[in-house]
Write an enzyme that holds these catalytic residues in place. Structure first.
Site, PDB file in Angstrom:
ATOM      1  N   CYS A   2       0.833  -1.199   0.000  1.00 22.22           N
ATOM      2  CA  CYS A   2       0.000   0.000   0.000  1.00 22.22           C
ATOM      3  C   CYS A   2       0.864   1.243   0.000  1.00 22.22           C
ATOM      4  O   CYS A   2       2.058   1.206   0.261  1.00 22.22           O
ATOM      5  CB  CYS A   2      -0.911   0.010   1.219  1.00 22.22           C
ATOM      6  SG  CYS A   2      -1.895  -1.478   1.424  1.00 22.22           S
ATOM      7  N   ARG A  27       3.397   0.245  -6.440  1.00 21.83           N
ATOM      8  CA  ARG A  27       3.272  -0.705  -5.341  1.00 21.83           C
ATOM      9  C   ARG A  27       2.132  -1.702  -5.568  1.00 21.83           C
ATOM     10  O   ARG A  27       2.104  -2.745  -4.941  1.00 21.83           O
ATOM     11  CB  ARG A  27       3.000   0.046  -4.034  1.00 21.83           C
ATOM     12  CG  ARG A  27       4.218   0.806  -3.540  1.00 21.83           C
ATOM     13  CD  ARG A  27       3.846   1.752  -2.404  1.00 21.83           C
ATOM     14  NE  ARG A  27       5.056   2.232  -1.760  1.00 21.83           N
ATOM     15  CZ  ARG A  27       5.519   1.781  -0.604  1.00 21.83           C
ATOM     16  NH1 ARG A  27       4.882   0.827   0.027  1.00 21.83           N
ATOM     17  NH2 ARG A  27       6.621   2.273  -0.090  1.00 21.83           N
ATOM     18  N   TRP A  74      -3.887  -2.233  -1.160  1.00 21.67           N
ATOM     19  CA  TRP A  74      -3.886  -3.577  -1.716  1.00 21.67           C
ATOM     20  C   TRP A  74      -4.578  -4.459  -0.687  1.00 21.67           C
ATOM     21  O   TRP A  74      -4.093  -4.646   0.411  1.00 21.67           O
ATOM     22  CB  TRP A  74      -2.457  -4.056  -1.975  1.00 21.67           C
ATOM     23  CG  TRP A  74      -2.386  -5.419  -2.589  1.00 21.67           C
ATOM     24  CD1 TRP A  74      -2.276  -6.610  -1.940  1.00 21.67           C
ATOM     25  CD2 TRP A  74      -2.424  -5.743  -3.972  1.00 21.67           C
ATOM     26  NE1 TRP A  74      -2.244  -7.652  -2.826  1.00 21.67           N
ATOM     27  CE2 TRP A  74      -2.328  -7.141  -4.091  1.00 21.67           C
ATOM     28  CE3 TRP A  74      -2.530  -4.978  -5.141  1.00 21.67           C
ATOM     29  CZ2 TRP A  74      -2.335  -7.801  -5.319  1.00 21.67           C
ATOM     30  CZ3 TRP A  74      -2.533  -5.634  -6.362  1.00 21.67           C
ATOM     31  CH2 TRP A  74      -2.434  -7.023  -6.441  1.00 21.67           C
ATOM     32  N   ASN A  98      -0.501   1.088   6.445  1.00 24.65           N
ATOM     33  CA  ASN A  98       0.164  -0.004   5.739  1.00 24.65           C
ATOM     34  C   ASN A  98       0.555  -1.049   6.771  1.00 24.65           C
ATOM     35  O   ASN A  98       1.029  -0.701   7.853  1.00 24.65           O
ATOM     36  CB  ASN A  98       1.447   0.465   5.040  1.00 24.65           C
ATOM     37  CG  ASN A  98       1.174   1.410   3.899  1.00 24.65           C
ATOM     38  OD1 ASN A  98       0.040   1.608   3.492  1.00 24.65           O
ATOM     39  ND2 ASN A  98       2.232   2.014   3.390  1.00 24.65           N
ATOM     40  N   GLY A  99       0.435  -2.330   6.419  1.00 25.67           N
ATOM     41  CA  GLY A  99       0.905  -3.377   7.316  1.00 25.67           C
ATOM     42  C   GLY A  99      -0.210  -4.279   7.790  1.00 25.67           C
ATOM     43  O   GLY A  99      -1.293  -4.350   7.195  1.00 25.67           O
ATOM     44  N   GLU A 477      20.780 -22.848   2.710  1.00 23.86           N
ATOM     45  CA  GLU A 477      20.388 -21.499   2.294  1.00 23.86           C
ATOM     46  C   GLU A 477      21.059 -20.442   3.161  1.00 23.86           C
ATOM     47  O   GLU A 477      21.504 -19.401   2.655  1.00 23.86           O
ATOM     48  CB  GLU A 477      18.858 -21.364   2.379  1.00 23.86           C
ATOM     49  CG  GLU A 477      18.312 -19.955   2.260  1.00 23.86           C
ATOM     50  CD  GLU A 477      18.586 -19.290   0.918  1.00 23.86           C
ATOM     51  OE1 GLU A 477      18.323 -18.079   0.793  1.00 23.86           O
ATOM     52  OE2 GLU A 477      19.083 -19.954  -0.015  1.00 23.86           O
ATOM     53  N   LYS A 481      23.422 -17.511   1.617  1.00 25.10           N
ATOM     54  CA  LYS A 481      23.190 -16.084   1.830  1.00 25.10           C
ATOM     55  C   LYS A 481      24.445 -15.407   2.382  1.00 25.10           C
ATOM     56  O   LYS A 481      24.841 -14.333   1.951  1.00 25.10           O
ATOM     57  CB  LYS A 481      22.034 -15.872   2.811  1.00 25.10           C
ATOM     58  CG  LYS A 481      20.671 -16.034   2.235  1.00 25.10           C
ATOM     59  CD  LYS A 481      20.307 -14.855   1.337  1.00 25.10           C
ATOM     60  CE  LYS A 481      19.171 -15.240   0.428  1.00 25.10           C
ATOM     61  NZ  LYS A 481      19.541 -16.219  -0.602  1.00 25.10           N
ATOM     62  N   GLU A 484      27.237 -15.209  -0.203  1.00 17.02           N
ATOM     63  CA  GLU A 484      26.884 -14.333  -1.313  1.00 17.02           C
ATOM     64  C   GLU A 484      27.230 -12.876  -1.042  1.00 17.02           C
ATOM     65  O   GLU A 484      27.765 -12.192  -1.913  1.00 17.02           O
ATOM     66  CB  GLU A 484      25.375 -14.420  -1.589  1.00 17.02           C
ATOM     67  CG  GLU A 484      24.943 -15.564  -2.474  1.00 17.02           C
ATOM     68  CD  GLU A 484      23.456 -15.503  -2.765  1.00 17.02           C
ATOM     69  OE1 GLU A 484      23.079 -15.717  -3.927  1.00 17.02           O
ATOM     70  OE2 GLU A 484      22.671 -15.240  -1.821  1.00 17.02           O
ATOM     71  N   HIS A 500      30.853 -37.360   9.821  1.00 22.95           N
ATOM     72  CA  HIS A 500      31.357 -38.052   8.634  1.00 22.95           C
ATOM     73  C   HIS A 500      32.317 -37.171   7.831  1.00 22.95           C
ATOM     74  O   HIS A 500      32.407 -37.314   6.612  1.00 22.95           O
ATOM     75  CB  HIS A 500      30.196 -38.520   7.761  1.00 22.95           C
ATOM     76  CG  HIS A 500      29.324 -39.538   8.428  1.00 22.95           C
ATOM     77  ND1 HIS A 500      29.718 -40.836   8.642  1.00 22.95           N
ATOM     78  CD2 HIS A 500      28.081 -39.426   8.966  1.00 22.95           C
ATOM     79  CE1 HIS A 500      28.761 -41.496   9.257  1.00 22.95           C
ATOM     80  NE2 HIS A 500      27.751 -40.656   9.475  1.00 22.95           N
ATOM     81  N   LYS A 600      21.370 -10.601 -10.625  1.00 28.84           N
ATOM     82  CA  LYS A 600      20.067 -10.980 -10.094  1.00 28.84           C
ATOM     83  C   LYS A 600      19.445 -12.098 -10.920  1.00 28.84           C
ATOM     84  O   LYS A 600      18.912 -13.057 -10.375  1.00 28.84           O
ATOM     85  CB  LYS A 600      19.135  -9.772 -10.071  1.00 28.84           C
ATOM     86  CG  LYS A 600      17.772 -10.066  -9.466  1.00 28.84           C
ATOM     87  CD  LYS A 600      17.893 -10.478  -8.017  1.00 28.84           C
ATOM     88  CE  LYS A 600      16.538 -10.792  -7.405  1.00 28.84           C
ATOM     89  NZ  LYS A 600      16.672 -11.386  -6.072  1.00 28.84           N
TER      90      LYS A 600
END
Length: 605
Positions: A2, A27, A74, A98-99, A477, A481, A484, A500, A600
């Protein structure tokens, strides 16, 4: 998603509000509205659909006044209707928001008991009713707004406007960005700097937990502890400002913070208010004998998590391949199987090539993508958008958790189609997913604690991540991150594999991050932690309160996460992994959004 705008101007507010809302159209929204104070009287106009509908309404029903607030909505809580559109108004108060207000149901019940009932389906209306009740008890607008803020749980950016006060806006920010603009005898508020660009280039960014009393003379800002604070003014070059950053220092920070909202959007898109799945026609797993998932990088780890869901919840065999190897391996594929391709951009070259390899070899090609017009989406039999919105940061964050959310819904549909779960169990799983945005908001509040830990992690040369079951892909992951964007060597391992080989790396200089919610595998993970600590390893345990209480003794650091059912914990635990990487990169001074050597969208093999 929003957009918010507020003005205390020397000119008519309505045209300024509408123009600023146009700048926030990127948005996404499905209704819009404004409210102004004119001759001491608060009034509003709202319309469903595009801003042109609001503009047309204002031609026939003008709204005078030089103080006002505006909003593009939204829909989340409640459909896109005029009644649900912002600004919401109750008695002498109007609010734009918003939120997500997590405790709105409890607040609604409390308000109703006092005779303050809602007209809309939104969580936002509870805010304005609270403020009305406080003012009815004799509080001033400022006191009522502050008292209201103290009752709210969740994420929000807010602007309050009051009847009889044409030189007052109260703004607040928790989890959603909000900025204040400074003019010549005028003041402004917006969701981001670009919304205010036509009115001012002098901006103050509210920090987490800030609230502000704004008049035409300036802004009095208070922090989360209600202490008066000074926030710096920044002169922006609008033509050089990327609108998506929205006041955050980095795109990655913004995209991490957006996860509660975008996951809510995805759940709203693929489920009904009655607690039913609402997936595209043609999603039927009843005759599928196997699913093959193909992706690259972070999307591949999303598939690894989904493998547990498809196999454990749906009883459907699942295979995973990295796209760059898949077609060269020339795997045999069953004509009764489905191939599932996951990609943020929908243009990943390896993934697209793998998709083309499977054509005519499987019963159905399905894609989970963020760009619904992408090549992968167009070339699939069925495509499911993850609805994460534009993601600028190279290190995927909100796209990853939205991918997980959509994959979880697919696994639940498979389980239902195959008779592995009934409607009651489905409802329970969907409720667990609906609780995620609120839990992620709680996890985001750990950011300051994580930043302190990251100062120490930034000194390490090697870091290990451990996890069991569906948390093993999260260990992978988390390591990805970190490497990266901080350039620290990091590896993820299944906890049981530690002995192991990797245990030879353990010493006092190697932090070991253990992701372990209190689940059926927790005790085994604790045993692996003990093996690390017996060799002077530095263990950081990320678990819920019970897990930290049971296993935290002797650890180097602990991070206490909100509790949730174990099945979908990987979505929640992605947040601390992201924040650890982000704050470690900040501590090291690397380029968070555009790390070296990475792009990206990888459109070449």
């Amino acid at each position: 998603m929003c957009g918010i705008i507020g003005v205390l101007s020397n000119h008519e507010a309505a045209p300024l509000l509408v123009e600023a809302l146009k700048r926030l159209e990127y948005r996404g929204y499905d209704s819009a509205g404004i409210a102004t104070v004119n001759a001491g009287r608060l009034d509003r106009r709202r319309a469903v659909g595009k801003l042109v509908n609001l503009s047309d309404l204002l031609v026939y029903e003008p709204l005078a006044g030089k103080a006002g607030i505006g909003h593009t909505r939204w829909a989340t809580h409640g459909a896109a209707t005029v009644t649900n559109a912002h600004p919401h108004k109750a008695g002498p108060v109007a609010v734009v928001h918003n939120g997500i207000i997590e405790n709105f149901l409890d607040l609604r019940e409390d308000l109703a008991a006092s005779g303050y009932t809602q007209e809309s389906q939104t969580d936002t209306e509870t805010i304005v009713l609270l403020a009305q009740r406080f003012m009815d008890s004799g509080m001033t607008p400022v006191a009522a707004a502050h008292a209201t803020l103290q009752r709210l749980r969740g994420a929000f950016a807010l602007c309050f406007l009051f009847d009889g006060h044409d030189d007052l806006i109260i703004a607040a920010r928790k989890g959603s960005p909000l900025v204040i603009g400074h003019g010549a005898g005028e003041m402004f508020v917006g969701s981001d700097a670009i919304a205010l660009a036509s009115m001012t280039d002098r901006i103050t960014y509210l920090e987490e937990g800030d609230w502000a009393v704004i008049t035409r003379k300036g802004a009095e800002i208070f922090d989360a502890e209600n202490r008066r604070v000074n926030r710096p003014k920044t002169r922006i070059q609008v033509e050089e400002t990327r609108v998506e950053k929205a006041g955050y220092k980095h795109f990655m920070a913004k995209e991490i913070a957006e996860q509660p909202v975008v996951i809510t959007d995805a759940l709203k898109h693929y489920t009904t208010d009655k607690g039913e799945l609402c997936l595209p026609e043609g999603i039927d797993f009843s005759t599928v004998d196997r699913i093959t998932m193909v992706a690259c990088g972070t999307a591949s780890y999303a598939c690894h998590v989904a493998k547990y869901w498809f196999e454990q919840i749906a009883g459907l065999p699942a295979e995973i391949d990295v796209a760059s190897e898949f077609r060269y391996r020339e795997p045999p594929l069953s004509p009764h199987s489905w191939a599932l391709f996951v990609s943020q951009s929908g243009e990943t070259a390896d993934t697209l090539a793998a998709l083309r390899y499977t054509r005519n070899k499987v019963a159905r090609v399905v894609s989970v993508v963020n760009v619904s017009t992408s090549s992968i989406a167009r070339e699939s039999d069925l495509s499911l958008p993850i609805l994460a919105g534009v993601e600028i940061g190279v290190a995927s964050t909100k796209a990853f958790t939205c991918q997980l959310t959509v994959l979880a819904l697919l696994a639940l549909k498979a389980a239902l189609d195959r008779g592995n779960i009934d409607a009651t169990t489905l409802t329970a799983h969907l409720q667990a997913l609906r609780n995620l945005p609120g839990l992620i908001n709680n996890a985001l509040s750990l950011s300051t604690t994580i930043a302190t830990i990251a100062d120490d992690l930034a000194k390490a040369q090697d870091i290990l991540f451990l996890g069991r079951g569906a948390m093993f892909p999260l260990a992978l992951e988390g390591a990805l991150k970190l490497k990266e964007i901080s350039y620290i060597h990091a590896e993820g391992y299944a906890s049981g594999e530690l002995k192991h080989g990797p245990i030879s790396l353990i010493d006092a200089a190697v932090p070991v991050i253990v992701m372990a919610p209190r689940d059926a595998l927790f005790d085994k993970t604790v045993s692996n932690m003990q093996e690390v600590m017996a060799r002077n390893g530095k263990v950081m345990l990320i678990s819920d309160a019970q897990g930290v209480a049971e296993a935290g003794t002797g650890t180097w650091k602990t991070l206490t996460m909100p509790e949730m059912p174990p099945a979908f914990a990987p979505i929640l635990y992605a947040v601390p992994a992201q924040l650890l990487a982000y704050h470690t990169a900040i501590a090291k001074g690397t380029d968070v959004d555009q790390p070296r050597n990475l792009a990206k969208s990888v459109t070449v093999e």
